[in-house]
Every structure is written in structure tokens, then in C-alpha cells.
Design an enzyme around this catalytic site. Sequence first.
Site, PDB file in Angstrom:
ATOM      1  N   MET A 190       0.814  -1.214   0.000  1.00 29.07           N
ATOM      2  CA  MET A 190       0.000   0.000   0.000  1.00 29.07           C
ATOM      3  C   MET A 190       0.848   1.266   0.000  1.00 29.07           C
ATOM      4  O   MET A 190       0.461   2.275  -0.552  1.00 29.07           O
ATOM      5  CB  MET A 190      -0.966   0.015   1.185  1.00 29.07           C
ATOM      6  CG  MET A 190      -0.315   0.131   2.533  1.00 29.07           C
ATOM      7  SD  MET A 190      -1.531   0.046   3.868  1.00 29.07           S
ATOM      8  CE  MET A 190      -2.540   1.471   3.529  1.00 29.07           C
ATOM      9  N   LEU A 226      -6.170   6.838  -1.212  1.00 31.66           N
ATOM     10  CA  LEU A 226      -6.658   5.750  -0.366  1.00 31.66           C
ATOM     11  C   LEU A 226      -8.191   5.757  -0.283  1.00 31.66           C
ATOM     12  O   LEU A 226      -8.840   4.727  -0.468  1.00 31.66           O
ATOM     13  CB  LEU A 226      -6.029   5.927   1.012  1.00 31.66           C
ATOM     14  CG  LEU A 226      -6.130   4.789   1.994  1.00 31.66           C
ATOM     15  CD1 LEU A 226      -4.759   4.506   2.595  1.00 31.66           C
ATOM     16  CD2 LEU A 226      -7.053   5.130   3.122  1.00 31.66           C
ATOM     17  N   LEU A 247     -10.621  -0.819  -1.366  1.00 39.00           N
ATOM     18  CA  LEU A 247     -10.152  -0.771   0.028  1.00 39.00           C
ATOM     19  C   LEU A 247     -11.235  -0.244   0.953  1.00 39.00           C
ATOM     20  O   LEU A 247     -11.521  -0.832   1.997  1.00 39.00           O
ATOM     21  CB  LEU A 247      -8.919   0.131   0.137  1.00 39.00           C
ATOM     22  CG  LEU A 247      -8.345   0.260   1.544  1.00 39.00           C
ATOM     23  CD1 LEU A 247      -7.612  -1.019   1.938  1.00 39.00           C
ATOM     24  CD2 LEU A 247      -7.399   1.445   1.658  1.00 39.00           C
ATOM     25  N   ARG A 274       0.434   1.336  -3.864  1.00 38.88           N
ATOM     26  CA  ARG A 274      -0.932   1.616  -4.331  1.00 38.88           C
ATOM     27  C   ARG A 274      -1.326   3.070  -4.090  1.00 38.88           C
ATOM     28  O   ARG A 274      -2.097   3.626  -4.857  1.00 38.88           O
ATOM     29  CB  ARG A 274      -1.891   0.642  -3.607  1.00 38.88           C
ATOM     30  CG  ARG A 274      -3.338   0.732  -3.987  1.00 38.88           C
ATOM     31  CD  ARG A 274      -3.558   0.275  -5.416  1.00 38.88           C
ATOM     32  NE  ARG A 274      -4.943   0.421  -5.807  1.00 38.88           N
ATOM     33  CZ  ARG A 274      -5.479   1.567  -6.242  1.00 38.88           C
ATOM     34  NH1 ARG A 274      -4.743   2.660  -6.333  1.00 38.88           N
ATOM     35  NH2 ARG A 274      -6.743   1.618  -6.591  1.00 38.88           N
ATOM     36  N   TYR A 275      -0.814   3.673  -2.987  1.00 36.52           N
ATOM     37  CA  TYR A 275      -1.294   5.015  -2.634  1.00 36.52           C
ATOM     38  C   TYR A 275      -0.172   6.038  -2.448  1.00 36.52           C
ATOM     39  O   TYR A 275      -0.436   7.177  -2.082  1.00 36.52           O
ATOM     40  CB  TYR A 275      -2.117   4.962  -1.334  1.00 36.52           C
ATOM     41  CG  TYR A 275      -3.140   3.855  -1.331  1.00 36.52           C
ATOM     42  CD1 TYR A 275      -4.213   3.877  -2.223  1.00 36.52           C
ATOM     43  CD2 TYR A 275      -3.019   2.768  -0.472  1.00 36.52           C
ATOM     44  CE1 TYR A 275      -5.135   2.845  -2.257  1.00 36.52           C
ATOM     45  CE2 TYR A 275      -3.944   1.735  -0.499  1.00 36.52           C
ATOM     46  CZ  TYR A 275      -4.990   1.772  -1.393  1.00 36.52           C
ATOM     47  OH  TYR A 275      -5.898   0.750  -1.436  1.00 36.52           O
ATOM     48  N   HIS A 292      -4.794  -5.501  10.406  1.00 32.72           N
ATOM     49  CA  HIS A 292      -5.679  -4.424   9.958  1.00 32.72           C
ATOM     50  C   HIS A 292      -7.071  -5.010   9.754  1.00 32.72           C
ATOM     51  O   HIS A 292      -7.225  -6.057   9.148  1.00 32.72           O
ATOM     52  CB  HIS A 292      -5.155  -3.825   8.657  1.00 32.72           C
ATOM     53  CG  HIS A 292      -5.663  -2.439   8.408  1.00 32.72           C
ATOM     54  ND1 HIS A 292      -6.992  -2.176   8.180  1.00 32.72           N
ATOM     55  CD2 HIS A 292      -5.020  -1.248   8.362  1.00 32.72           C
ATOM     56  CE1 HIS A 292      -7.134  -0.867   7.997  1.00 32.72           C
ATOM     57  NE2 HIS A 292      -5.964  -0.281   8.107  1.00 32.72           N
ATOM     58  N   ASP A 310       7.453  -1.839   9.489  1.00 30.92           N
ATOM     59  CA  ASP A 310       6.808  -0.803  10.283  1.00 30.92           C
ATOM     60  C   ASP A 310       6.126   0.209   9.392  1.00 30.92           C
ATOM     61  O   ASP A 310       6.612   0.544   8.314  1.00 30.92           O
ATOM     62  CB  ASP A 310       7.872  -0.068  11.119  1.00 30.92           C
ATOM     63  CG  ASP A 310       8.106  -0.776  12.442  1.00 30.92           C
ATOM     64  OD1 ASP A 310       7.124  -1.276  13.027  1.00 30.92           O
ATOM     65  OD2 ASP A 310       9.272  -0.836  12.873  1.00 30.92           O
ATOM     66  N   GLU A 363       0.582   2.175  11.377  1.00 36.56           N
ATOM     67  CA  GLU A 363      -0.247   1.327  12.245  1.00 36.56           C
ATOM     68  C   GLU A 363       0.552   0.680  13.378  1.00 36.56           C
ATOM     69  O   GLU A 363      -0.017   0.280  14.384  1.00 36.56           O
ATOM     70  CB  GLU A 363      -0.947   0.228  11.422  1.00 36.56           C
ATOM     71  CG  GLU A 363      -2.106   0.722  10.564  1.00 36.56           C
ATOM     72  CD  GLU A 363      -1.681   1.302   9.239  1.00 36.56           C
ATOM     73  OE1 GLU A 363      -0.446   1.436   9.014  1.00 36.56           O
ATOM     74  OE2 GLU A 363      -2.551   1.639   8.419  1.00 36.56           O
ATOM     75  N   GLU A 370      -0.094   3.918  15.847  1.00 34.37           N
ATOM     76  CA  GLU A 370      -1.328   3.378  16.448  1.00 34.37           C
ATOM     77  C   GLU A 370      -1.036   2.433  17.621  1.00 34.37           C
ATOM     78  O   GLU A 370      -1.636   2.557  18.690  1.00 34.37           O
ATOM     79  CB  GLU A 370      -2.145   2.676  15.380  1.00 34.37           C
ATOM     80  CG  GLU A 370      -3.541   2.323  15.857  1.00 34.37           C
ATOM     81  CD  GLU A 370      -4.376   1.658  14.773  1.00 34.37           C
ATOM     82  OE1 GLU A 370      -4.021   1.746  13.585  1.00 34.37           O
ATOM     83  OE2 GLU A 370      -5.381   1.026  15.140  1.00 34.37           O
TER      84      GLU A 370
END
Length: 438
Positions: free
Chosen positions: A65, A81, A87, A154-155, A270, A347, A350, A354
Site C-alpha cells: 500500500m 486511499l 479498500l 498503491r497510494y 488491519h 513498520d 499502524e 497506532e
Amino acid sequence: MSVHRPLQQLAKRATTSQCLNFQQKAHHKPRIWQPQDRQMATVIPPVTQDSTSSKGPTAMVFMNMGGPATTDEVGDFLSRLFADGDLIPLGALQNYLGPLISRRRTPKIKKQYADIGGGSPIRKWSEYQASEMCKILDKTNPETAPHKPYVAFRYANPLTEEMYTQLLEDGFGKGKGGRAVAFTQYPQYSCSTTGSSLNELWKWRQRMESPTRNPNLSAAEAEGSILWSVIDRWPTHPGLVDAFAENITKQLESYPEDVRDSVVLLFSAHSLPMSVVNRGDPYPAEVAATVWAVQQRLGFKNPYRLVWQSQVGPSAWLGAQTSDTVNNFVKAGQKDLVLIPIAFTSDHIETLYEIDQEVIHEANELGADGRVRRAESLNGSPTFINALANIAGTHLNNGEICSRQMGLRCPGCVNERCLAQKKFFMGQGQQANTATTL
Ligand code: FES
């Protein structure tokens, strides 16, 4: 498919019926290049830059991602995103709600990236892992050497189109053929993650290498397009399991011996919207398979749970939530907890924000006293990088196109791009250039 078969023989065209038959009969064996896949075989010379063997170079493309490398890139990252219906499915309102949500979230997420050092380390780790893996492959798989590392996010940069442009500039495709492997860096398959990356890769392949989408291509260029194969899932690969087990064991050793076996292991992945789960997405089952395999490797010495993090918005998501679970354990007096990011290979926000700065911080506020800890992410683990090389080397040796499982759509899938993408990657589109659905 023998490893000794020349690269040109990978340039095969599978019929539509082969793909459709395959979707009706999913097996667990990988999809292998078969002689009958080829009709009207075309001899395509391999790309020649830096080539030291008859089949190389081989492009090894890590798909993930991605994350913003600087806080200035956060806005663009979020807008891509939230625009991705694979997604975050927002239905007919995607084009309206996506930009709205991403704009509203940008200041908050920018601050989070600032708090982890100003950007995501995912690009650094992806490039390192890909490059180290290719060095190993050059030794273990000389038939397909040299192996050239690429990253397609992807983003975030490098985006799929950037990677594809680079491939063409490096001498793949455009009449020269050449082999590329799309290697997902999500060990467990979800249509939200690997599926989305493959849909994007297929879209850009069509735009850049299909004469139906790109009238500037000559017939020779279209014939000699890149030959793609896909490593689409590897949730229980023994090397992956070993790498997780090593990092968990290392963190468990930080607890006093008398409490070590009663530390609760919380495998955190996730989450997914329940609409995606109920569509039949394979991810929850594959994440659970990883957890079981790791627990088996550890001898089931510790109690454990699989929990889910990072849900966004008010709709229902798969639970139990990581943060709630940790808080409830701590409040109930179970303070010795190790969090294990089980669906990420390096890493990123998240883990670093998070888990480390929110979940663990909150646990300490509730009195956890530093006893809630996190296992290190796989990052530069040599065990993990060897596992990547083993997965890729086996894929190259066996001449796989993709796993058997990839041909099977979710029971509730209504996305025509999924169908076109799967047909293409399973062989039909390799040289036929007939897929036109975008
Ligand atoms: Fe899973 Fe389309 S959503 S195959």
C-alpha cells in the site's frame, strides 16, 4: 514447467475457457505454465540490459500500500486511499465522500506522521527487502538472474504507473518481452489489498502495453509485452512463520521467567469492513492461518487472541478491536501482553503510531506499567528476507503463474475489474492483449 525452459516459452496465450473453467474448479495447486497455454507461439527475445544469462533479467516487483515519505505527501496519499473502492467501499458516493473524508483527516494524519519522525519508513524497508532478496536470488536462481528489484505502491510513491514506466525504460516489454513477477507484500490475500494492487497493475498494463488501449504501440511492441506472473499469498510459509516466531520469542524474553508463559499474545491485523468480510474475502481466514502456524511453531506456550485494528468510520468492521481488547485485559488485571503486527511486513503508521503511541500509551495510563509491549516488525530480519527469497525462488523454479486460489472470485463480487484482472494474470492476456474492460 521446467526451470530449463527458455523464457520465450512463457509467452503463452491461455484461452478464455481455460480461465473460466479454472474459476469453476479451484484447487490448491498453483497455476503452472502449461504447453497447451501457448497458441500461435511468438518468439520474443529476452531483455538484454545487464543480462548475464539466457533468461534474465527478471523484474521482481514488490506490491504494497505504501505510505507518505514526508508529511507533505499525506494529503495525496489519503486522497488516493479514500478513492479506492476496493479498500474503502463507499458505493455510489465514493467520488463525493472519498475526497471529503481525506481532506478532513489530513491534518490529524499529518500530525501522526510528524510524531513518527516525519514520514513512513515503508519505502525504505520495501526497497531494502526487495534488493536483499534479489541478491540472494541471483545466487540461488542463476537461470533467471539478474533479478532486478522494483517497488509499486498503491497510494504513495513509487506508484504503479511510475514502476511500470521504469520497467519499460529499463528494457522490459516494448517488443523485448522480459519476465516480471508481481510479488505481493501482504502475506494474506484480501481483495482490498493485494486484489486492489493487482487491479491497478492490470489497469496500467492495459494502458501501457495493450494496443486496444494504446494505439501508438506497434504490432511488434504489443507482441513483445512483459510476461507477468503473480505471487499472490504466502500466509503460512515456514520462513515467514519462523521470522514472526523469532521476534515474539525475543520480546517474551524481556519478561521475567516466572510470568513469561502467562503473557497473552495479541496478534493484531488491519481490520476490514464487514461488507467486505461478508462478500467472502479470504483475508480473515488467511490471517487466522498465519496466527495458527506461528502458535504451532511456538508450541502454544502462551494464550493468544487474534484482534483487529485501524477501523475507520461509523460502519461495522471486523472485531474485536485491538485497542478495546488491550484496555479490557489491563482493566481486568492481565497486564502482560505482547502485541504482534501479523499482517504487515514492515513498520508503518499502524505499528509506530497506532500501537506504540496510542494503544500502549493508553494501556499505561490504565496502569499497565510498561508490561504491554510490541514484537518488532519484520523489517530487516534476515530470516524474513531469506523467506522472501525462498518464496520467489520456488515460484520462478516452478514456472507458476499464480496460486490456484487466485482464480476464484469472492462469492459476492460484483466488480468486473476483478474478473478481467484475474483472466489476464492467469494467462489470457499475456500476449493476447484482448482484455478491454477498465
Ligand atoms: Fe473479491 Fe472481486 S471483490 S474477487
